[in-house]
Design a protein around this motif. Sequence first.
Motif, mmCIF file in Angstrom:
data_model
loop_
_atom_site.group_PDB
_atom_site.id
_atom_site.type_symbol
_atom_site.label_atom_id
_atom_site.label_comp_id
_atom_site.label_asym_id
_atom_site.label_seq_id
_atom_site.Cartn_x
_atom_site.Cartn_y
_atom_site.Cartn_z
ATOM 1 N N THR A 225 12.451 -18.108 -31.461
ATOM 2 C CA THR A 225 12.350 -17.913 -30.010
ATOM 3 C C THR A 225 10.951 -18.300 -29.522
ATOM 4 O O THR A 225 10.800 -19.044 -28.546
ATOM 5 C CB THR A 225 12.652 -16.448 -29.624
ATOM 6 N N SER B 218 10.277 -21.473 -27.091
ATOM 7 C CA SER B 218 9.822 -21.097 -25.747
ATOM 8 C C SER B 218 8.833 -22.097 -25.154
ATOM 9 O O SER B 218 8.591 -22.093 -23.949
ATOM 10 C CB SER B 218 9.171 -19.706 -25.780
ATOM 11 N N MET C 53 11.257 -24.348 -23.023
ATOM 12 C CA MET C 53 12.344 -23.780 -22.208
ATOM 13 C C MET C 53 12.022 -22.328 -21.873
ATOM 14 O O MET C 53 11.042 -21.779 -22.382
ATOM 15 C CB MET C 53 13.683 -23.891 -22.943
ATOM 16 N N THR C 54 12.823 -21.702 -21.046
ATOM 17 C CA THR C 54 12.601 -20.295 -20.724
ATOM 18 C C THR C 54 12.841 -19.455 -21.970
ATOM 19 O O THR C 54 13.545 -19.880 -22.888
ATOM 20 C CB THR C 54 13.566 -19.811 -19.620
ATOM 21 N N GLU C 55 12.284 -18.253 -21.963
ATOM 22 C CA GLU C 55 12.439 -17.411 -23.142
ATOM 23 C C GLU C 55 13.896 -17.014 -23.344
ATOM 24 O O GLU C 55 14.358 -16.891 -24.492
ATOM 25 C CB GLU C 55 11.557 -16.159 -23.024
ATOM 26 N N ALA C 56 14.620 -16.823 -22.256
ATOM 27 C CA ALA C 56 16.037 -16.448 -22.367
ATOM 28 C C ALA C 56 16.841 -17.560 -23.032
ATOM 29 O O ALA C 56 17.657 -17.316 -23.924
ATOM 30 C CB ALA C 56 16.600 -16.125 -20.986
ATOM 31 N N GLU C 57 16.580 -18.794 -22.601
ATOM 32 C CA GLU C 57 17.260 -19.938 -23.222
ATOM 33 C C GLU C 57 16.866 -20.052 -24.688
ATOM 34 O O GLU C 57 17.701 -20.306 -25.561
ATOM 35 C CB GLU C 57 16.879 -21.246 -22.508
ATOM 36 N N GLN D 143 15.904 -17.771 -26.699
ATOM 37 C CA GLN D 143 16.499 -16.732 -27.550
ATOM 38 C C GLN D 143 17.952 -17.036 -27.895
ATOM 39 O O GLN D 143 18.377 -16.831 -29.040
ATOM 40 C CB GLN D 143 16.386 -15.360 -26.882
#
Lengths: 183, 183
Positions: A130, A134, A137-141, A143
């Motif tokens: 992650t 990161s 990309m965004t952290e949500a993506e 993860q």
Amino acid sequence: MTDTLEQLLDTAESAIRLRGYHAVSFRELADDLGIKSASVHYYFRQKEDLGLALVERYKDRFFKTLEPREAQADGLLARVEAFCSVYRDALVGSDRICLCGMLGAESAGLPPALAASVADFFESNVKWLTDTLSEVMTEAEAQCKAVRMVATLQGAMMLASSLKNYGIFDDAAEENLRELKSL
Amino acid sequence: MTDTLEQLLDTAESAIRLRGYHAVSFRELADDLGIKSASVHYYFRQKEDLGLALVERYKDRFFKTLEPREAQADGLLARVEAFCSVYRDALVGSDRICLCGMLGAESAGLPPALAASVADFFESNVKWLTDTLSEVMTEAEAQCKAVRMVATLQGAMMLASSLKNYGIFDDAAEENLRELKSL
DNA sequence: GTCTATAAGATGATAGAC
DNA sequence: GTCTATCATCTTATAGAC
């Protein structure tokens, strides 16, 4: 000549990665080393203690193998490739699935502390990926992709082992990287 | 009231999917059903026979669940989603990983015939997905993606179980479909 | 450190009664 | 079909000698 403790850990890891925690006994490990099961209990009072030591050693080894490869890797893709290569070496170098992959499947039947230590291995894996992903990309993506990548690598080990075909691991792992390249 | 054989199969499947083949005993299954272990041997002479029956039943159920969903699905993506949904229901509906995922990990420690039957489940899985994906890509490409998808679903079950978080399975599975959508 | 001896319990499996 | 009874073997684990 390695000392008994190290031989014991090696033999136990090898046996558990091949057949599972409950299929391995102190007697069998003792026989492999040419000692008695009482001597195994000298090193590990309970089987759970042996399991805990094995997982701790495995985690250390995993990240100590990963670190220099990560340091040497140039760019995001190369770092993720380094991560996958540690998995591949674990499978091909030993002809066995990941210790934590085996114990993770057996999780619900293990002593709770052992299951927790195994879960920590997976959390560390996901966190490493992650953090790496990161960057772009965004952290949500990141993860989601990290979770998927660990799942794929673990599942691919199990599949390759069941089907006795390492090509299957490579197909799955390369597919992982291909997706990343097209980003 | 279901008959004893069915109850026995249900209880055994549930126990093995939770803790593994070697962690489950005839005595324990007998206790759960309120009978004696000798009666379990009446239904299955050896533990291996029970294992074989369980995997056969599991395979049948898997594809009998998949077929109507496949028939009802409109388009390639919907058919692959149907496939993934059978996996998801297996995990969430029982709070357990796939029977063949567990036995696949333990493969090398199982009676050879049982390990072979488990391997056949995975081959059927990969074949189904390969045939489906072949509509829009070469068969070689389709097979790589099929292998990766089965690996991801199996690994995601194991991860979700170890980390006690179904969101992890959904993240990994959705990531699978997202890739297909962008094709 | 490694051993012998031992315990208490579990395990897969069978024979034969009901 | 289910039981009792039994078996040989394995399992984790401990006590105490060397």
